[in-house]
Design a protein around this motif. Structure first.
Motif, PDB file in Angstrom:
ATOM      1  N   ASP A  89       0.811  -1.175   0.068  1.00  0.00           N
ATOM      2  CA  ASP A  89      -0.045   0.033  -0.027  1.00  0.00           C
ATOM      3  C   ASP A  89       0.796   1.327  -0.098  1.00  0.00           C
ATOM      4  O   ASP A  89       0.496   2.284  -0.498  1.00  0.00           O
ATOM      5  N   LEU A  90       1.776   1.257   0.616  1.00  0.00           N
ATOM      6  CA  LEU A  90       2.751   2.337   0.623  1.00  0.00           C
ATOM      7  C   LEU A  90       3.565   2.743  -0.635  1.00  0.00           C
ATOM      8  O   LEU A  90       3.504   3.461  -1.170  1.00  0.00           O
ATOM      9  N   ALA A  91       3.996   1.477  -1.214  1.00  0.00           N
ATOM     10  CA  ALA A  91       4.353   1.612  -2.633  1.00  0.00           C
ATOM     11  C   ALA A  91       3.330   2.174  -3.709  1.00  0.00           C
ATOM     12  O   ALA A  91       3.635   2.912  -4.268  1.00  0.00           O
ATOM     13  N   ARG A  92       2.090   1.795  -3.441  1.00  0.00           N
ATOM     14  CA  ARG A  92       1.221   2.196  -4.362  1.00  0.00           C
ATOM     15  C   ARG A  92       1.037   3.743  -4.071  1.00  0.00           C
ATOM     16  O   ARG A  92       0.605   4.600  -5.015  1.00  0.00           O
ATOM     17  N   THR A  93       1.055   4.117  -2.678  1.00  0.00           N
ATOM     18  CA  THR A  93       0.796   5.449  -2.590  1.00  0.00           C
ATOM     19  C   THR A  93       2.002   6.711  -3.018  1.00  0.00           C
ATOM     20  O   THR A  93       1.750   7.405  -3.558  1.00  0.00           O
ATOM     21  N   PHE A 145       3.952  11.942  -0.840  1.00  0.00           N
ATOM     22  CA  PHE A 145       5.137  10.963  -1.255  1.00  0.00           C
ATOM     23  C   PHE A 145       6.132  10.952  -0.156  1.00  0.00           C
ATOM     24  O   PHE A 145       6.437   9.896   0.206  1.00  0.00           O
ATOM     25  N   ASP A 146       6.483  12.129   0.417  1.00  0.00           N
ATOM     26  CA  ASP A 146       7.464  12.035   1.385  1.00  0.00           C
ATOM     27  C   ASP A 146       7.008  11.266   2.936  1.00  0.00           C
ATOM     28  O   ASP A 146       7.850  10.669   3.439  1.00  0.00           O
ATOM     29  N   GLN A 147       5.587  11.646   3.063  1.00  0.00           N
ATOM     30  CA  GLN A 147       5.119  10.767   4.367  1.00  0.00           C
ATOM     31  C   GLN A 147       5.378   9.164   3.981  1.00  0.00           C
ATOM     32  O   GLN A 147       5.661   8.358   4.975  1.00  0.00           O
ATOM     33  N   ALA A 148       4.898   8.923   2.922  1.00  0.00           N
ATOM     34  CA  ALA A 148       4.913   7.403   2.677  1.00  0.00           C
ATOM     35  C   ALA A 148       6.326   6.786   2.594  1.00  0.00           C
ATOM     36  O   ALA A 148       6.459   5.627   2.904  1.00  0.00           O
ATOM     37  N   ARG A 149       7.258   7.562   2.109  1.00  0.00           N
ATOM     38  CA  ARG A 149       8.569   7.175   2.046  1.00  0.00           C
ATOM     39  C   ARG A 149       9.001   6.885   3.508  1.00  0.00           C
ATOM     40  O   ARG A 149       9.752   6.173   3.871  1.00  0.00           O
TER      41      ARG A 149
END
Length: 129
Positions: A3-7, A113-117
């Motif tokens: 899910d994080l990669a999709r985000t 993007f930064d939050q997911a990273r």
């Protein structure tokens, strides 16, 4: 983790879409005084599979069909027999507003993007322990 990669992928596609929008806005601003120029706009579409949004895509570039300004200047090389010619149909105030909106959308996608990273990095740190 998927899910994080999709985000991150969705945010990256949003970044690309807003960059394209900013490109067209800057072209419009640079051609505000170009005779006969038509304002360019770009639409966004969502690439979806079932209930899942995969990416943001840019659609085709459209030329505005709004009337162009009629300018009276008999000395202009493009002037017709009545001394007028067609200017552009770009409104500088609209372009500035569009540029501001695109900039804010770009920043929002960048933050997502930064939050997911950061979340992915934290998850990997937890898994390593």
């Amino acid at each position: 983790m998927n899910d994080l990669a999709r985000t991150m992928s969705l945010s990256a596609s949003g970044l690309k879409a807003q960059a394209a929008r900013i490109k067209h806005v800057s072209e419009n601003i640079s051609n505000v005084d170009t005779p006969g120029y038509r304002r360019k706009t770009v639409a966004f579409t969502l690439e979806e599979t079932g209930t899942e949004t995969r990416a943001v895509r840019t659609g085709p570039v459209r030329l505005s069909q709004a009337d162009r300004e009629r300018i009276h200047d008999p000395s202009h090389p493009l002037a017709d027999a009545s001394g007028t010619y067609e200017g552009s149909n770009v409104d500088l105030m609209i372009e500035i507003a569009d540029a501001r909106q695109a900039q804010r959308s770009y920043e929002a996608n960048l933050k997502a993007f930064d939050q997911a990273r950061q979340m992915m990095a934290g998850l990997l740190d937890l898994i390593k322990r």
